[in-house]
Design a protein around this motif. Structure first.
Motif, PDB file in Angstrom:
ATOM      1  N   LEU A 147       0.817  -1.210   0.000  1.00 29.41           N
ATOM      2  CA  LEU A 147       0.000   0.000   0.000  1.00 29.41           C
ATOM      3  C   LEU A 147       0.851   1.262   0.000  1.00 29.41           C
ATOM      4  N   SER A 148       2.081   1.145   0.459  1.00 32.39           N
ATOM      5  CA  SER A 148       2.897   2.339   0.606  1.00 32.39           C
ATOM      6  C   SER A 148       3.661   2.700  -0.661  1.00 32.39           C
ATOM      7  N   SER A 206      -7.930   6.323   4.221  1.00 30.15           N
ATOM      8  CA  SER A 206      -7.154   5.396   5.048  1.00 30.15           C
ATOM      9  C   SER A 206      -5.882   4.978   4.334  1.00 30.15           C
ATOM     10  N   ILE A 207      -5.994   4.687   3.060  1.00 32.27           N
ATOM     11  CA  ILE A 207      -4.818   4.273   2.293  1.00 32.27           C
ATOM     12  C   ILE A 207      -3.811   5.410   2.213  1.00 32.27           C
ATOM     13  N   ARG A 257      -0.083   5.216   3.704  1.00 28.14           N
ATOM     14  CA  ARG A 257       1.079   5.479   2.844  1.00 28.14           C
ATOM     15  C   ARG A 257       1.940   6.582   3.442  1.00 28.14           C
ATOM     16  N   ARG A 258       1.322   7.642   3.928  1.00 26.56           N
ATOM     17  CA  ARG A 258       2.080   8.743   4.521  1.00 26.56           C
ATOM     18  C   ARG A 258       2.812   8.268   5.770  1.00 26.56           C
ATOM     19  N   ILE A 281       6.840   8.238   6.687  1.00 27.25           N
ATOM     20  CA  ILE A 281       7.390   8.812   7.925  1.00 27.25           C
ATOM     21  C   ILE A 281       8.242   7.764   8.635  1.00 27.25           C
ATOM     22  N   ASP A 282       7.733   6.532   8.738  1.00 31.62           N
ATOM     23  CA  ASP A 282       8.464   5.460   9.413  1.00 31.62           C
ATOM     24  C   ASP A 282       9.785   5.149   8.718  1.00 31.62           C
ATOM     25  N   ARG A 283       9.819   5.296   7.410  1.00 26.35           N
ATOM     26  CA  ARG A 283      11.050   5.031   6.647  1.00 26.35           C
ATOM     27  C   ARG A 283      11.973   6.242   6.607  1.00 26.35           C
TER      28      ARG A 283
END
Length: 116
Positions: free
Chosen positions: A31-32, A52-53, A57-58, A62-64
């Protein structure tokens, strides 16, 4: 034909609202990252909103470290800290109340002056 309390159609089942992160069946990475499929199609297949998607994805970006913001780990840590603060505030309020009650019941010593 519109009827019912919320103006929905008769006989149509209401979908449950799904929240949170994509589950393992969906696949976080799928999804990202762009796959050539339209977000609307993916959302319809998963029975979730397009928003939601986009949010997932956002958050993945951010996590990466590709976008500024709080990572999921930081969000969890912040939520735990807020919960602990609330717990400590409740405990402090109870302690202060107990002190007030003790002061009402226990008279001061004979000739002692109140502390400053």
């Amino acid at each position: 034909m519109m009827s019912g309390r919320f103006g929905g159609r008769r006989g149509r089942a209401r979908r449950s609202v799904r929240r949170g992160r994509p589950q393992s069946a969906v696949g976080r990475g799928r999804l990202s990252r762009p796959s050539g499929r339209k977000v609307a199609d993916v959302a319809r297949n998963l029975e979730i909103s397009e928003q939601s998607i986009y949010l997932w994805r956002r958050q993945d970006r951010i996590d990466r470290g590709l976008e500024p913001g709080l990572t999921n780990g930081e969000k969890a840590e912040l939520a735990a800290a807020k919960a602990r603060i609330a717990e400590l505030e409740t405990e402090l309020a109870a302690t202060r109340r107990a002190i007030e009650l003790v002061r009402e019941v226990v008279p001061p010593k004979g000739g002692s002056r109140p502390s400053r």
